[in-house]
Design a protein around this motif. Structure first.
Motif, PDB file in Angstrom:
ATOM      1  N   GLY A  17       4.958   7.217  -7.318  1.00  0.00           N
ATOM      2  CA  GLY A  17       6.001   7.927  -8.387  1.00  0.00           C
ATOM      3  C   GLY A  17       5.354   8.769  -9.268  1.00  0.00           C
ATOM      4  N   ILE A  18       4.452   9.532  -8.755  1.00  0.00           N
ATOM      5  CA  ILE A  18       3.831  10.552  -9.651  1.00  0.00           C
ATOM      6  C   ILE A  18       4.879  11.806  -9.462  1.00  0.00           C
ATOM      7  N   SER A  66     -11.303   4.792  -3.495  1.00  0.00           N
ATOM      8  CA  SER A  66     -10.482   3.459  -3.194  1.00  0.00           C
ATOM      9  C   SER A  66      -9.100   3.430  -3.738  1.00  0.00           C
ATOM     10  N   LEU A  67      -8.314   4.740  -3.617  1.00  0.00           N
ATOM     11  CA  LEU A  67      -7.268   4.811  -4.157  1.00  0.00           C
ATOM     12  C   LEU A  67      -5.905   5.272  -3.211  1.00  0.00           C
ATOM     13  N   GLY A  68      -4.824   4.924  -3.220  1.00  0.00           N
ATOM     14  CA  GLY A  68      -3.851   5.438  -2.624  1.00  0.00           C
ATOM     15  C   GLY A  68      -2.658   6.183  -3.317  1.00  0.00           C
ATOM     16  N   VAL A  69      -2.102   7.076  -3.113  1.00  0.00           N
ATOM     17  CA  VAL A  69      -0.903   7.837  -3.941  1.00  0.00           C
ATOM     18  C   VAL A  69       0.178   7.754  -2.771  1.00  0.00           C
ATOM     19  N   GLU A  70       1.328   7.323  -3.177  1.00  0.00           N
ATOM     20  CA  GLU A  70       2.327   7.241  -2.589  1.00  0.00           C
ATOM     21  C   GLU A  70       3.811   7.588  -3.078  1.00  0.00           C
ATOM     22  N   ASN A  71       4.727   7.909  -2.517  1.00  0.00           N
ATOM     23  CA  ASN A  71       6.025   8.246  -2.895  1.00  0.00           C
ATOM     24  C   ASN A  71       6.148   9.217  -4.370  1.00  0.00           C
ATOM     25  N   SER A  72       5.467  10.399  -3.950  1.00  0.00           N
ATOM     26  CA  SER A  72       5.334  11.216  -4.975  1.00  0.00           C
ATOM     27  C   SER A  72       5.802  12.583  -4.738  1.00  0.00           C
ATOM     28  N   TYR A  73       6.042  13.610  -5.742  1.00  0.00           N
ATOM     29  CA  TYR A  73       6.250  14.983  -5.587  1.00  0.00           C
ATOM     30  C   TYR A  73       5.329  15.461  -6.700  1.00  0.00           C
TER      31      TYR A  73
END
Length: 219
Positions: A97-98, A122-129
């Protein structure tokens, strides 16, 4: 390490790094840009919202929704230049949600600018714009440090004529290892640089890959 389990704690960590706390708060959080953080839960910055490639969003929760909140990066490039020099351990967790949409902004992502002493793992970024003028990435706008074992599955866009955009970082002068991108990367500048991992690389990239769509409207 600051242990980060909620949206509010992530925002507090960001403010510690960026030096935007009040004088009273800084007494309790003096580390500034060198603060170390560790995620202990997945975090959704805009719960209930889904972000599309073009920046539109829909709310799937109950009622009308609280409204989308924009994200200010950790290590911000604004009135004062802040480079992140600490270690951020994603601990195999995900941030969702970024939302950043600012055609005038530079160095935009979950992190704005990672210094050569900084490290994100060790990080994931998802569903962002994430869409800005220049130096834009899913994890960081610019990386001089180390990004390891991370992935981006969000949408990242740059609008400057010769801007830099990538799944991990817009511009890499440090090291990126064991990372991948599945998100959509796009650039509308005439001479913009777009890549699955980095738009521009003068550092090292190892054992990393891209399966996301890369699109540029210029050369």
């Amino acid at each position: 390490y600051y242990l980060i389990s909620t949206k509010e704690e992530l925002e507090l960590f960001r403010d510690i790094v960026n030096g935007t706390l009040s004088a009273e708060q800084q007494v309790f959080y003096p580390e500034g840009a060198s603060a170390n953080g560790r995620l202990v839960n997945d975090i959704d910055l805009n719960p209930g919202y889904t972000f599309a490639v073009d920046g539109t969003y829909t709310y799937t929760g109950e009622g009308e929704g609280p409204g989308v909140q924009s994200w200010t990066p950790i290590g911000d490039y604004d009135e004062e230049w802040v480079e992140y020099t600490g270690t951020f351990d994603g601990n195999e967790k995900t941030i969702r949600g970024i939302y950043i949409k600012d055609g005038e902004a530079y160095y935009q992502g979950l992190f704005g600018y990672i210094n050569d002493n900084g490290k994100v793992t060790s990080l994931g970024v998802e569903n962002s714009y994430i869409s800005a003028n220049d130096y834009v990435g899913g994890v960081a706008g610019n990386n001089d440090g180390n990004i390891q074992d991370c992935y981006n599955a969000g949408n990242v866009n740059v609008s400057d004529e010769d801007g830099y955009v990538g799944g991990m970082t817009g511009d890499n002068d440090g090291s990126i290892q064991d990372c991948y991108n599945t998100g959509t990367i796009s650039a509308i500048g005439e001479y913009a640089f777009a890549g699955g991992i980095a738009g521009d690389n003068d550092g090292t990239i190892q054992n990393s890959y891209n399966t996301g769509t890369i699109s540029v409207s210029g050369e």
